[in-house]
Design an enzyme around this catalytic site. Sequence first.
Site, PDB file in Angstrom:
ATOM      1  N   HIS A 133      30.740  23.339  23.406  1.00  0.00           N
ATOM      2  CA  HIS A 133      31.658  22.374  22.928  1.00  0.00           C
ATOM      3  C   HIS A 133      30.846  20.886  22.704  1.00  0.00           C
ATOM      4  CE1 HIS A 133      34.871  21.226  20.917  1.00  0.00           C
ATOM      5  NE2 HIS A 133      35.982  21.605  21.762  1.00  0.00           N
ATOM      6  N   ASP A 181      30.551  37.306   6.201  1.00  0.00           N
ATOM      7  CA  ASP A 181      30.106  38.731   5.693  1.00  0.00           C
ATOM      8  C   ASP A 181      28.597  38.690   5.671  1.00  0.00           C
ATOM      9  OD1 ASP A 181      29.725  40.777   4.289  1.00  0.00           O
ATOM     10  OD2 ASP A 181      30.448  40.185   2.361  1.00  0.00           O
TER      11      ASP A 181
END
EC number: 2.1.1.-
Length: 426
Positions: free
Chosen positions: A152, A365
């Site tokens: 992070h 995808d």
Amino acid sequence: MDLQITCTEIIKPSSPTPQHQSTYKLSIIDQLTPNVYFSIILLYSNAGESTAKTSDHLKKSLSNTLTHYYPLAGQLKYDQLIVDCNDQGVPFIEAHVANDMRQLLKIPNIDVLEQLLPFKPHEGFDSDRSNLTLQVNYFGCGGMAIGLCFRHKVIDATTAAFFVKNWGVIARGAGEIKDLIIDHASLFPARDLSCLAKSVDEEFLKPESETKRFVFDGPTIASFQETFTSFERRPTRFEVVSAVILGALITATRESDDESNVPERLDTIISVNLRQRMNPPFPEHCMGNIISGGLVYWPLEKKVDYGCLAKEIHESIKKVDDQFARKFYGDAEFLNLPRLAGAEDVKKREFWVTSWCKTPLYEADFGWGNPKWAGNSMRLNQITVFFDSSDGEGVEAWVGLPRKDMARFEKDSGILAYTSPNPSIF
């Protein structure tokens, strides 16, 4: 879970990072971001081709993607406030899971989900660890789970979501990727933070907490939104879901077993994406921690009112704009915050609300369709993280609280009325 690691490989950018891009500077926002890892898990019902072909396809496309996200393949040097973009690469772990994916993950269990990750995010603070590590899990039934852990300090959730989307774009040969790296460190330069009384990591390192998943379905949210008749406008999905979560937390806090230690106030920090709030706007997919926080103060003696909470949430977010960000970070006004300066004179509880909704996680995808489910397995403390449900209409709220508070929180009338506790994802 019957899981066996079959292969570990280091994937490096397909092209060397140019010398003039070899140093990625951290901004003050990166400095103030907790030194933790966060996770993403993507589930696919069918990965298509053979495991060997799928693996090769993912590795090659990941290598090409890292050329654009080169700081992820570098090494954090926090003492210098930089990422050394040395192309050291990212660990790519492969695992075989004998279990049926639908049966194993029908009801998300954080102990099971954690095994789909390369390591437990809350245990990954080693500075020598990579900025990104991922594990691809192949199930005997033909399903697949990709688990990723991101540092992070280097990126936020928006960056991570666009990373997996763009990895998919490259895997499919479906377009070009550009304008990822901007010099936000010049606008929000790093500073000496030794004067801060409170470490930004402290509140995220407390282990005695419990994380649970609560799902608000689309029709319930839409119906609930219609009850806010006093609003001049229809409250957003985020506002009404946040109001229910905070209302339950306020009630749970009031009912503490230790009456002598009940806070006077709940302070909620709401994470806000700055990209489109800057003038001129930053590219929506640009890399970094480009976030700020809105603040909602709620006295514990004040009656819970969803309408008032939703309005307070709306107003707190509205204040976070270009001018706010430039003063707060660029002019270091954050140093005046009592919570960081150690000047608090009010007994309070802090809670964080962050949303990953409307990020493109469900657009990852790689050639075999969008994920069936996108989520995480983070063990949280004093924070809730929102995800889109798979239909794009509902909200999954992952809530992390101390165990005693969670027992009261999940019995709140609002939680019982508007959510389903950890429903099936298949």
